[in-house]
Enzyme design. Structure first.
Site, mmCIF file in Angstrom:
data_model
loop_
_atom_site.group_PDB
_atom_site.id
_atom_site.type_symbol
_atom_site.label_atom_id
_atom_site.label_comp_id
_atom_site.label_asym_id
_atom_site.label_seq_id
_atom_site.Cartn_x
_atom_site.Cartn_y
_atom_site.Cartn_z
ATOM 1 N N CYS A 5 30.928 33.534 39.177
ATOM 2 C CA CYS A 5 31.280 34.323 39.591
ATOM 3 C C CYS A 5 30.617 35.452 39.435
ATOM 4 C CB CYS A 5 33.090 34.579 39.929
ATOM 5 S SG CYS A 5 33.959 34.805 38.373
ATOM 6 N N GLU B 112 45.880 36.752 32.127
ATOM 7 C CA GLU B 112 45.665 37.848 32.703
ATOM 8 C C GLU B 112 47.048 38.604 33.204
ATOM 9 O OE1 GLU B 112 43.084 37.411 36.824
ATOM 10 O OE2 GLU B 112 44.719 38.822 37.307
ATOM 11 N N HIS C 189 50.402 32.765 31.713
ATOM 12 C CA HIS C 189 48.547 33.454 32.022
ATOM 13 C C HIS C 189 48.215 34.247 31.165
ATOM 14 C CE1 HIS C 189 45.371 34.088 33.771
ATOM 15 N NE2 HIS C 189 44.737 32.622 33.973
ATOM 16 N N SER D 150 34.849 30.103 36.520
ATOM 17 C CA SER D 150 34.610 29.184 34.885
ATOM 18 C C SER D 150 33.425 27.947 34.650
ATOM 19 C CB SER D 150 35.939 29.769 34.275
ATOM 20 O OG SER D 150 36.719 29.123 34.749
HETATM 21 O O1 0CN Z 1 39.170 29.952 35.207
HETATM 22 P P1 0CN Z 1 38.824 31.235 34.333
HETATM 23 O O2 0CN Z 1 38.600 31.191 33.734
HETATM 24 O O3 0CN Z 1 40.116 31.842 34.934
HETATM 25 P P2 0CN Z 1 41.616 31.919 35.582
HETATM 26 O O4 0CN Z 1 41.269 31.278 37.604
HETATM 27 O O5 0CN Z 1 42.340 30.834 34.862
HETATM 28 O O6 0CN Z 1 41.925 33.145 36.196
HETATM 29 O O7 0CN Z 1 37.801 32.039 35.454
HETATM 30 C C1 0CN Z 1 37.411 33.317 35.660
HETATM 31 C C2 0CN Z 1 38.186 34.381 36.214
HETATM 32 C C3 0CN Z 1 38.552 35.350 35.545
HETATM 33 C C4 0CN Z 1 39.493 36.011 35.519
HETATM 34 FE FE1 SF4 Z 2 37.037 37.026 40.404
HETATM 35 FE FE2 SF4 Z 2 38.144 36.138 38.323
HETATM 36 FE FE3 SF4 Z 2 35.410 36.102 38.971
HETATM 37 FE FE4 SF4 Z 2 36.277 38.796 38.434
HETATM 38 S S1 SF4 Z 2 35.834 36.813 36.471
HETATM 39 S S2 SF4 Z 2 35.252 37.873 39.473
HETATM 40 S S3 SF4 Z 2 38.250 38.100 38.773
HETATM 41 S S4 SF4 Z 2 37.084 34.816 39.254
#
Ligand code: 0CN
Ligand code: SF4
Length: 430
Positions: free
Chosen positions: A134, A248, A246, A388
């Site tokens: 993303c 966040e 978590h 991610s």
């Molecule tokens: O997998 P991510 O690093 O994080 P979470 O889904 O565990 O929150 O993906 C990016 C999202 C953010 C913030």
């Molecule tokens: Fe959504 Fe996390 Fe990606 Fe930001 S980093 S756009 S909050 S999934």
């Protein structure tokens, strides 16, 4: 598709040099006088052999003349899969392993080879779109890359920059040092805060230590922090919907620790005790399941009719889009594979979503995690990746599945993402 035939493997020179309990997995099969045969499913065979207790090395495997019959797994074995009834298949592909004598090597190689041959067949792959990185992850990874380029290693990063083992390993290889807390960062050094955000206490500590902070917090996580401050300033109790532990959630709760309560389920809502039921606001983690979260918010609204919430949804666009994209293909698939790491909240939510609609799903860090028995009786595989997980890991899964027989790949795009976040000033100039 196809017959399998087993040639004798005569890569004796290499096999003799293998350590006991080590198996050579063929990247390609070389047959004298014939064009070499690629082995796209090598990563699958490799993973299964390692799970069965042997070490592996990869390389080309020489095979002797063709012969029908069982593999000679004691010294080596290979099989050719012929794609005869597919149009998109790779033609002829191979699977091969060679093992030195030892306790576990030959047995593991033989068992793994048989397990994969059992499930070799033509298949359809339905690719969900959007999937993978993303805008927030793109930005966070680029921040670390640019900091490394600008300042050279080591660059310290507090926590995993994003929750993906491949991303972390790749950045580590380039000089990033991932630490759990700031006390592992030398005074005055550069430290990057991860995409998931930090509490004000962490910011204060970094300032006290004179650290050079580069903040890779996703702006959409930053938005939730901003709301937490706003709600706390007006004297509300804040109910945060999210998962305990978590990062966040820890960061967001840190904005107003004395007036924030965490709930995960409607049952948690029933147990809440608040100072003033007319002054309650809610926030959510950005990476929750949209449908489950709606149920928790409904329960909150029933319990606290004066409930107030954020101006726009806290569950971010990327989380929502990946869930909707998977929902569009999950029912048509016999099995869903989600590429992502086990600590990735948004990736886990995709697995759960698929299971909720009735399609079995597995989270895989990469193609090597796929188990042969998952594919028994499976002709259509739905494939996606958490926010991610890098795109190339999905491509590698498609490539590996193509080593088990011809595959038809179709992408199903439910929306096109155009979101882009600018980089912090400190890393904007090269
Ligand atoms: O997998 P991510 O690093 O994080 P979470 O889904 O565990 O929150 O993906 C990016 C999202 C953010 C913030
Ligand atoms: Fe959504 Fe996390 Fe990606 Fe930001 S980093 S756009 S909050 S999934």
């Amino acid at each position: 598709m196809s017959t399998t035939k087993s040639p004798r493997t005569t890569n004796a020179h290499t096999v003799e040099r293998l350590e006991p309990d080590t198996v050579m997995v063929a990247d390609e099969l070389r047959c004298q006088g014939l064009p070499s045969v690629p082995c796209p499913a090598a990563v699958l065979l490799d993973g299964e052999i390692r799970r069965r207790g042997a070490r592996t090395v990869r390389g080309p495997l020489r095979t002797g003349p063709w012969r029908a019959g069982p593999e000679r797994a004691a010294l080596g074995s290979a099989a050719f899969l012929r794609a005869t009834d597919g149009t998109t298949g790779p033609g002829v592909v191979g699977l091969g392993a060679a093992a030195a004598r030892g306790d576990r090597g030959p047995a593991s190689a033989r068992a793994a080879l048989h397990a994969w041959l059992e499930v070799a067949r033509p298949r359809e792959v339905l690719l969900a779109a959007p999937r993978s990185f993303c805008a927030g992850v793109d930005r966070a990874v680029e921040i670390v890359e640019r900091a490394l380029e600008q300042r050279g290693g080591p660059i310290h990063v507090r926590k995993q920059i994003v929750h993906n083992s491949h991303v972390v390993a790749e950045l580590e290889g380039r000089g990033a040092v991932f630490v759990e807390e700031l006390d592992a960062v030398p005074d005055g050094a550069t430290v990057v805060f991860s995409a998931h955000g930090v509490s004000p206490a962490v910011r204060t500590e970094a300032e006290r230590r004179g650290l050079d902070v580069i903040d890779a917090t996703c702006p959409l996580v930053g938005k939730v922090h901003h709301e937490a401050r706003r709600f706390a300033d007006r004297g509300d109790t804040i109910v945060l919907v999210g998962h305990a532990g978590h990062e966040e959630v820890e960061g967001t709760m840190g904005e107003a620790p004395d007036r924030t309560m965490l709930v995960e389920t409607p049952e948690d809502v029933a147990r809440l005790e608040v100072a003033d039921p007319d002054k309650v606001s809610y926030l959510t983690q950005t990476t929750l399941a949209a449908d489950e979260t709606a149920e928790v918010i409904d329960a909150l609204r029933t319990r606290f009719p004066m409930l107030r919430g954020p101006g726009s949804d806290d569950i971010c666009y990327a989380t929502t889009n990946r869930q909707e994209a998977l929902r569009a293909i999950a029912l048509d698939a016999d099995l869903v594979l989600v590429v992502g790491s086990t600590n990735s909240s948004n990736s886990l939510r995709l697995v759960e979503l698929s299971e909720r609609v009735g399609t079995p799903a597995h989270l895989i860090d990469d193609a090597a995690d796929i188990r042969p028995h998952w594919l028994t009786g499976v002709t259509t595989i739905g494939l996606t990746a958490g926010a991610s997980a890098p795109h190339h890991l999905v491509e590698a899964v498609v490539g590996a599945l193509g080593g088990l027989g011809p595959i038809g790949v179709s992408e199903h795009e439910t929306t096109r993402e155009t979101v882009h976040f600018t980089l912090p000033l400190s890393v904007r100039t090269p």
